[in-house]
Design an enzyme around this catalytic site. Structure first.
Site, mmCIF file in Angstrom:
data_model
loop_
_atom_site.group_PDB
_atom_site.id
_atom_site.type_symbol
_atom_site.label_atom_id
_atom_site.label_comp_id
_atom_site.label_asym_id
_atom_site.label_seq_id
_atom_site.Cartn_x
_atom_site.Cartn_y
_atom_site.Cartn_z
ATOM 1 N N ARG A 84 -12.907 -57.320 15.429
ATOM 2 C CA ARG A 84 -11.380 -57.685 15.309
ATOM 3 C C ARG A 84 -10.692 -56.472 16.119
ATOM 4 O O ARG A 84 -9.587 -56.609 16.665
ATOM 5 C CB ARG A 84 -10.966 -57.799 13.984
ATOM 6 N N TYR A 124 -7.168 -51.778 19.692
ATOM 7 C CA TYR A 124 -6.775 -51.864 21.002
ATOM 8 C C TYR A 124 -6.910 -50.568 22.040
ATOM 9 O O TYR A 124 -7.476 -50.555 22.964
ATOM 10 C CB TYR A 124 -5.192 -52.177 21.352
ATOM 11 N N LYS A 129 -15.446 -49.604 4.086
ATOM 12 C CA LYS A 129 -15.478 -51.109 4.255
ATOM 13 C C LYS A 129 -16.373 -51.211 5.268
ATOM 14 O O LYS A 129 -15.642 -51.385 6.570
ATOM 15 C CB LYS A 129 -14.217 -51.922 4.143
ATOM 16 N N ILE A 170 -15.475 -56.482 -0.317
ATOM 17 C CA ILE A 170 -13.860 -56.561 0.047
ATOM 18 C C ILE A 170 -13.877 -58.212 0.749
ATOM 19 O O ILE A 170 -14.307 -57.948 1.770
ATOM 20 C CB ILE A 170 -13.151 -55.571 0.797
ATOM 21 N N THR A 216 -5.678 -56.433 6.356
ATOM 22 C CA THR A 216 -5.554 -57.187 7.779
ATOM 23 C C THR A 216 -5.519 -58.708 7.306
ATOM 24 O O THR A 216 -4.717 -59.620 7.859
ATOM 25 C CB THR A 216 -6.616 -57.119 8.714
ATOM 26 N N TYR A 261 -12.471 -48.346 7.156
ATOM 27 C CA TYR A 261 -12.749 -49.765 7.409
ATOM 28 C C TYR A 261 -13.162 -49.970 8.969
ATOM 29 O O TYR A 261 -12.214 -49.879 9.832
ATOM 30 C CB TYR A 261 -11.487 -50.685 7.067
#
Length: 292
Positions: free
Chosen positions: A138, A107, A161, A203, A44, A133
């Protein structure tokens, strides 16, 4: 197992938004030189949301070729469509990536069962090591620890992550995950505490501008040299804080431009770091010893 400092690599762009392939080679070489342990290509932070599919796959291939087996390359292949994530993951495997990093679907807010079935389908479709992840700030989607532990039973799902910054959650996963399942920090500000607690690495966004320092910090943490690692973490804290003054990767790309590492190109709807924020990021770079 992939361990240590893993950079969430930016995708260098020219001022017109085109991918800067020479700039990409340059930043990959920087990480090879400065001791970064692994590279995430088109995660991302690499603006996966604004690269088209051909560009996405081409950047992964370019990074794999430039690295040439010297360190592992992890391809960002997550999507909010399961079929798209499978396609990207298959292309990453074909390009020679060592593993894939798959952000939770954004979303559409799947249920925990939907998340389980999404990741299970990708793992069964493509035989490549896969890292979950979770970054609910976000994606508006929070993969619960119980779901992670269910997925950890699938052989080629090898880690997560965890970017919530919730150290209690991280410690729970470390304590309960099966042997060989890696817990990585996705939150620079708390990364060293997660590593000291038994995590396998970080990360990192900050590693884009401070690769040597982040590599050393992670190495010390993995060796159990907690106080030495925390000292580096404290020095880097201005970066950990202010590289998120605007939405990632806006500040880190501007910081790399300021360091002469790349042009300042970024793709809409993201914009170049605002005039108001530039002095704040520049001061953080000075305070961390990145700029004089």
């Amino acid at each position: 197992m992939i361990t240590g400092s893993i950079v969430a690599l930016v995708t260098p762009m020219k001022d017109n938004g085109e991918i800067d392939w020479v700039g990409l080679d340059k930043v990959v070489d920087l990480h090879l030189d400065k001791g970064t342990d692994s590279i995430v290509a088109v995660g991302t932070t690499g603006e996966s949301a604004t690269l088209n599919c051909d560009e996405h796959c081409a950047v992964i291939k370019r990074v794999v070729e430039r690295v040439n087996g010297r360190i592992p390359v992890i391809a960002g292949t997550g999507a909010n469509s399961t079929t798209e994530a499978i396609e990207l993951t298959r292309e990453a495997k074909n390009a020679g990536a060592d593993a894939c990093l798959l952000v939770t679907p954004y979303y559409n807010k799947p249920t925990q069962e939907g998340l389980y079935l999404h990741y299970k389908a990708i793992a069964e479709a493509v035989d490549i090591p896969q890292i979950l992840y979770n970054v609910p700030g976000r994606t508006a989607c929070d993969m619960q620890p119980e779901t992670v532990l269910r997925l950890a039973q699938i052989p080629n799902i090898i880690g997560i992550k965890e970017a919530t910054g919730d150290l209690e959650r991280a410690r729970f996963l470390i304590a309960n995950a099966p042997e060989g399942f890696a817990i990585y920090s996705g939150d620079d500000a708390t990364a060293i505490e997660l590593i000291i607690a038994g995590g396998q690495g970080n990360i990192s966004v900050t590693a884009n501008v401070a690769p040597a320092e982040m590599s050393e910090m992670c190495r010390l943490g993995l060796e159990g040299k907690a106080e030495e690692a925390r000292a580096i973490q404290q020095k880097m804290m201005p970066l950990h804080t202010h590289l998120f003054i605007e939405a990632n990767p806006i500040p880190v790309k501007w910081a790399m431009y300021e360091m002469g590492l790349m042009d300042k190109g970024i793709r809409l709807p993201l914009t170049v770091l605002s005039q108001a924020s530039q002095p704040v990021v520049k001061q953080a770079m000075v305070d961390s010893g990145i700029l004089k």
